[in-house]
Design an enzyme around this catalytic site. Structure first.
Site, PDB file in Angstrom:
ATOM      1  N   ASP A  81       0.837  -1.189   0.000  1.00 43.06           N
ATOM      2  CA  ASP A  81       0.000   0.000   0.000  1.00 43.06           C
ATOM      3  C   ASP A  81       0.879   1.249   0.000  1.00 43.06           C
ATOM      4  OD1 ASP A  81      -2.941   1.037   0.552  1.00 43.06           O
ATOM      5  OD2 ASP A  81      -1.576   2.215   1.780  1.00 43.06           O
ATOM      6  N   ARG A  82       0.599   2.159  -0.924  1.00 35.96           N
ATOM      7  CA  ARG A  82       1.452   3.331  -1.098  1.00 35.96           C
ATOM      8  C   ARG A  82       1.305   4.321   0.042  1.00 35.96           C
ATOM      9  NH1 ARG A  82      -0.591  -0.206  -3.617  1.00 35.96           N
ATOM     10  NH2 ARG A  82      -2.397   1.049  -4.180  1.00 35.96           N
ATOM     11  N   CYS A 100      -2.571   5.104 -10.407  1.00 39.19           N
ATOM     12  CA  CYS A 100      -2.526   5.259  -8.949  1.00 39.19           C
ATOM     13  C   CYS A 100      -1.908   6.623  -8.682  1.00 39.19           C
ATOM     14  CB  CYS A 100      -1.705   4.159  -8.283  1.00 39.19           C
ATOM     15  SG  CYS A 100      -1.396   4.445  -6.522  1.00 39.19           S
ATOM     16  N   THR A 128      -1.279   8.229  -5.748  1.00 36.69           N
ATOM     17  CA  THR A 128      -0.305   8.287  -4.659  1.00 36.69           C
ATOM     18  C   THR A 128       1.072   7.831  -5.118  1.00 36.69           C
ATOM     19  OG1 THR A 128      -2.107   7.810  -3.108  1.00 36.69           O
ATOM     20  CG2 THR A 128       0.138   7.635  -2.256  1.00 36.69           C
ATOM     21  N   THR A 174      -5.854  10.355  -1.242  1.00 41.71           N
ATOM     22  CA  THR A 174      -5.445   9.629  -0.039  1.00 41.71           C
ATOM     23  C   THR A 174      -4.596  10.521   0.867  1.00 41.71           C
ATOM     24  OG1 THR A 174      -3.385   8.827  -1.023  1.00 41.71           O
ATOM     25  CG2 THR A 174      -5.364   7.448  -1.328  1.00 41.71           C
ATOM     26  N   LYS A 201     -12.240   0.005  -2.230  1.00 48.18           N
ATOM     27  CA  LYS A 201     -11.203  -1.033  -2.261  1.00 48.18           C
ATOM     28  C   LYS A 201     -11.731  -2.385  -1.767  1.00 48.18           C
ATOM     29  CE  LYS A 201      -6.816   1.499  -2.247  1.00 48.18           C
ATOM     30  NZ  LYS A 201      -6.289   0.895  -3.482  1.00 48.18           N
ATOM     31  N   CYS A 225      -7.635  10.245  -6.628  1.00 44.54           N
ATOM     32  CA  CYS A 225      -7.403   8.845  -6.257  1.00 44.54           C
ATOM     33  C   CYS A 225      -8.193   8.013  -7.244  1.00 44.54           C
ATOM     34  CB  CYS A 225      -7.869   8.570  -4.827  1.00 44.54           C
ATOM     35  SG  CYS A 225      -7.783   6.815  -4.378  1.00 44.54           S
TER      36      CYS A 225
END
Length: 236
Positions: A51-52, A87, A89, A129, A169, A198
Site C-alpha cells: 500500500d502506497r 494510482c 499516490t 489519499t 477497495k 485517487c
C-alpha cells in the site's frame, strides 16, 4: 527476437478495479472500427504492490519504490514505449523512477493540472489519499501553476479515506451520503472545481456519475495515453 517498442504499458493493480476501468476508458475513447485500430497494450496488474499511503506515512517507502522500478523495467523490456500508472499516490515516486528508465511515464497529476490551467480555474480542491495529500503530489503542481489548492480538514479527509479504503477497495460501490458530505465541504470552501485525485474515486464516478465540477485524473490519463500515440481521443 527484438521487440518493437510500440506498446502502451500500464503498471496497475493499485487497485485492480481502477486498472480495469482505465483500460476500458482507453478502449472507449479510441477511434477504432476493428481490433487493429486499437493501441497495443501491456497490462501489469501487480496486486502484491505494498500500500502506497501506508508506506509513505510509515517512512518505509523503499519496498514500494523498488517493486515499482522492477515493474517499470519489466514493461520496458516487453516493448512498452511509455508507461501509465493508474494510482495517484504512487506518483510520489514518478520522477525518481523516470530517472531509471528510458521510456516516459505519463505523469497523471501533472497532466491533470495542465488541463485546469487551460480552463482558468482559481481554487482547486484535492480529493485524495492521506499519502497524496501529505506528499503534496497535487498541491505543488497546482500552486506552481498559479492556482490555489484546497485540502479537506481532518473530519472530511477521514470521509475521503473511508470512501476509498472501507468501501471502493473492498469491492463496494461507495456510499452516496459519504460523498455528499465531501461535496458540501468542497463547495462551501468556495472551490470552483475538485480533482478526483485517487483512482478509487474514479471508480466511484464510474458507478455513480459526477458533474463536470469534478476533474477525473484517471480520465485525463486515459486521454493522454491515446494522445501519446498521436491519436485524438473521442469524447464520451
Amino acid at each position: 527476437m527484438e521487440q518493437t517498442k510500440d506498446k502502451l504499458g500500464i503498471l496497475g493493480g493499485m487497485g485492480p478495479q481502477a486498472t480495469q476501468i482505465l483500460y476500458q476508458w482507453i478502449l472507449d475513447r479510441t477511434d477504432a472500427v476493428c481490433d487493429q485500430d486499437h493501441i497495443p497494450t501491456m497490462i501489469l496488474s501487480d496486486t502484491k504492490m505494498p500500500d502506497r499511503t501506508a508506506a509513505i506515512l510509515s517512512g518505509n517507502e523503499n519496498a514500494v519504490y523498488e517493486r515499482m522500478l522492477h515493474d517499470c523495467h519489466l514493461l520496458e523490456s516487453c516493448g512498452s514505449c511509455c508507461i501509465a500508472i493508474p494510482c495517484n499516490t504512487s506518483h510520489y515516486f514518478a520522477d525518481r523512477l523516470q530517472k531509471e528508465i528510458s521510456i516516459p511515464i505519463i505523469h497523471m497529476p501533472r497532466e491533470t493540472v495542465k488541463r485546469l490551467v487551460k480552463t482558468n480555474h482559481k481554487k482547486v480542491a484535492i480529493l485524495a489519499t492521506d499519502g497524496t495529500i501529505m506528499t503534496g503530489v497535487y498541491r505543488r503542481e497546482i500552486e506552481a501553476a498559479g492556482m490555489q489548492a484546497w485540502q479537506p480538514d481532518a473530519e472530511i479527509q477521514k470521509k475521503v479515506m473511508s470512501l476509498i479504503y472501507d468501501e471502493i477497495k473492498r469491492g463496494e460501490k461507495g456510499n452516496r451520503h459519504t460523498f455528499a458530505a465531501i461535496d458540501r465541504a468542497v463547495r462551501d470552501a468556495g472551490c470552483d472545481c475538485a480533482i478526483l485525485g485517487c483512482t478509487e474515486l474514479s471508480v466511484y464516478r464510474e458507478y455513480h456519475g459526477l458533474p463536470s465540477f469534478y476533474i477525473d485524473a484517471m480520465e485525463v490519463l486515459a486521454e493522454e495515453c491515446i494522445r501519446f500515440f498521436d491519436r485524438e481521443p473521442l469524447h464520451v
